[in-house]
Design an enzyme around this catalytic site. Structure first.
Site, short mmCIF file in Angstrom:
data_model
loop_
_atom_site.label_atom_id
_atom_site.label_comp_id
_atom_site.label_asym_id
_atom_site.label_seq_id
_atom_site.Cartn_x
_atom_site.Cartn_y
_atom_site.Cartn_z
N PRO A 89 31.93 40.54 39.68
CA PRO A 89 33.24 41.10 39.32
C PRO A 89 34.30 40.79 40.37
O PRO A 89 34.02 40.80 41.57
CB PRO A 89 32.97 42.60 39.22
CG PRO A 89 31.53 42.68 38.84
CD PRO A 89 30.87 41.55 39.56
N CYS A 90 35.52 40.53 39.90
CA CYS A 90 36.53 39.96 40.78
C CYS A 90 37.75 40.83 41.09
O CYS A 90 38.69 40.32 41.69
CB CYS A 90 37.02 38.65 40.17
SG CYS A 90 37.70 38.84 38.50
N PRO A 91 37.83 42.13 40.73
CA PRO A 91 39.09 42.84 40.97
C PRO A 91 39.56 42.82 42.43
O PRO A 91 40.76 42.75 42.68
CB PRO A 91 38.77 44.28 40.53
CG PRO A 91 37.68 44.13 39.54
CD PRO A 91 36.87 42.97 40.00
N PHE A 93 39.14 40.46 44.54
CA PHE A 93 39.55 39.12 44.93
C PHE A 93 40.89 38.75 44.32
O PHE A 93 41.71 38.10 44.95
CB PHE A 93 38.50 38.08 44.49
CG PHE A 93 37.13 38.33 45.04
CD1 PHE A 93 36.95 38.79 46.33
CD2 PHE A 93 36.01 38.12 44.26
CE1 PHE A 93 35.68 39.02 46.85
CE2 PHE A 93 34.74 38.33 44.75
CZ PHE A 93 34.57 38.79 46.05
N ALA A 94 41.11 39.13 43.06
CA ALA A 94 42.33 38.73 42.35
C ALA A 94 43.53 39.46 42.92
O ALA A 94 43.47 40.63 43.25
CB ALA A 94 42.18 39.05 40.86
#
Length: 494
Positions: A89-91, A93-94
């Site tokens: 999951p990328c929250p 990172f984004a």
């Protein structure tokens, strides 16, 4: 193959078409886990299906690699997996995710404290335990610029300690025949005993990207160290692959959607509010010839259409929004919609002044009520892409995970329908085949689609990777048709 952080299975679906077979997928969200099991283990006996459909927290002790493999019926955990795929999951990172975390935690570097930023660690633990021949990891481009740190190089360091050769790059789904401009980070690793270096497939479609895409790419690449002679620090980054010699034109939004039936119940007063369930099938649009792209999604091997679409449902909104959707032009964003709303509001005040002698006084309850009928309450100076009417003759902009809450970012180009996209239209823009089943109601399905890797992009990656593995093995892999099962393990190379 196994799929970590599997979601609905978009990343694995492309590899499945290229010849991969799912040992199992690990997914935290219960409905996404059910979607994955339904599509890839739907023919299993009931007890086995229940094991595959179980939602799992990959960080929990009971979901250590050997334990999960045993539950899937594979006691020798290190000999049953050839390839691992997955996107942590990328929250954190984004950039959008980081801003939200700062807002919630009131701390400028809250994203560094988000435990989801470390979910690549259990991915690496699975690699270390299961020793696959190869792996693919996906994420947002900003993993390359995580608080000024290139996290991809750290991951590559660990993988190389495990004996893998690594490379990573940025790929845009639109260059691989997906009707969506979606830029993502991909890392590929192949065990050094195979004797080949990872590479990435050439793009097949030529796309004219808006200027903002190049700007975002440069921000993500800010901390890439270019390779140079006699340089002590080396980068595993490789430039985005060039296009094939004769690329095709980009697949457009209209290519993806024109054969799907119109939705107009909301304009006719027959639309019912409430949870949108997938229990009513509708046929394809009569008299409209599907594009090459649409025909491919109708006939995807193993996921061919039944001829009925059971998830062609859309969100119920206000008459104020439908009015603006109709007037917006293709490519218009929220500031333009806000201008239109203000114009309509003042036209209504002028009409009332002519009919009643004078309009309601500004600031009164009557004035506020009329304004609310015409002007959305969102600040037009922030997040201009909160609303966007899609252009029919270009790929769509990126589908986001928050589709589950808000689909205003993808307003249908057809003004006669004056609406946001349906679940099936979102799936089409993400390149899911028409026979792929999403479990749950509308909002969870939108979220599953927005979180997915476009299957056509992963198909290109799967074909390419399996071709590399075949070239690196004396007993060449049979890559002749979709659905081929490869009996390949690291032991073949040792």
């Amino acid at each position: 193959m196994i799929d970590l952080f599997a979601g609905a299975g978009g990343l694995f679906l492309g590899f499945h078409r290229a010849g991969g077979r799912s040992v199992g997928g690990i997914e935290f969200d219960p409905l996404a886990a059910l979607t994955y099991a339904t599509n890839f283990h739907g023919e299993s006996p009931a007890d086995e299906f229940a094991v595959h459909a179980k939602a799992r927290d990959i960080t929990a002790q009971e979901n250590e690699p050997a334990a999960v493999m045993a539950q899937w019926g594979h006691s020798e955990a290190g000999t049953e997996v050839d390839v691992i795929v997955g996107g942590p999951p990328c929250p954190a990172f984004a950039r959008v995710g980081r801003a939200k975390l700062r807002e919630i935690n009131q701390h400028p570097e809250a994203f560094r404290q988000d435990p989801r930023a470390k979910l690549y660690l259990p991915y690496l633990r699975y690699v270390e335990t299961l020793a696959p021949v190869a792996l693919v990891m996906e994420n947002v481009p900003d993993i390359l610029n995580y608080g000024g740190h290139n996290l991809a190089e750290e991951i590559c360091d660990t993988l190389e300690e495990f004996g893998y050769r690594t490379a990573y790059t940025l790929l845009n789904a639109a260059n691989y025949g997906v009707p969506q401009m979606r830029e993502r980070f991909f890392l590929m690793a192949i065990h050094e005993r195979v004797g080949i270096h990872p590479t990435f497939p050439l793009g097949t479609h030529k796309v004219d990207f808006p200027p903002g895409y190049e700007g975002s790419r440069q921000v993500a690449l800010k901390h890439i160290v270019p390779a140079a002679p006699f340089q002590s620090v080396r980068s595993r980054f490789v430039e985005t692959p060039r296009l094939v010699q004769r690329p095709r034109m980009a697949v457009t939004v209209e290519d993806a959607l024109r054969d799907l039936p119109p939705i107009t119940a909301h304009l006719e007063g027959t639309d019912k509010r409430g949870a949108r369930r997938f229990n009513l099938g509708v046929p394809y649009r009569d008299g409209v010839k599907p594009s090459v792209y649409a025909r491919e999604l109708r006939a995807w091997p193993g996921f061919a259409s039944s001829g009925q679409l059971r998830d062609h449902v859309t969100r119920s909104l206000s008459n104020r929004d439908y009015r603006l959707f109709r007037l917006m032009k293709a490519g218009d964003d929220y500031p333009r919609a806000y201008e239109l709303a203000e114009r309509l509001f003042h036209e209504e005040l002028a009409r009332l002044a002519g009919r009643e002698g004078k309009p309601p006084r500004e600031g009164t309850n009557a004035w506020e009520a009329i304004r609310a009928e015409y002007v959305p309450p969102y600040d037009h100076t922030k997040f201009p892409n909160k609303w966007r009417k899609m252009e029919p003759d270009a790929p769509a902009r990126t589908l986001m995970a928050h589709l589950g809450k808000d689909t205003y970012s993808h307003i249908h180009y057809d003004s006669a329908q004056a609406r946001v996209i349906s679940v099936r239209e979102a799936a089409r823009l993400q390149s899911f085949p028409d026979g792929f089943i999403f479990k749950g109601t509308m909002n969870p399905a939108f979220r599953q689609i927005g979180n997915s890797v476009p299957p056509l992009l992963s198909f290109a990656l799967g074909k390419h990777l399996f071709g590399l593995l075949g070239a690196g093995n004396e007993a060449e892999l049979p890559l002749t048709k979709p659905g081929t099962v490869h009996q390949l393990s690291l032991g073949d190379y040792l």
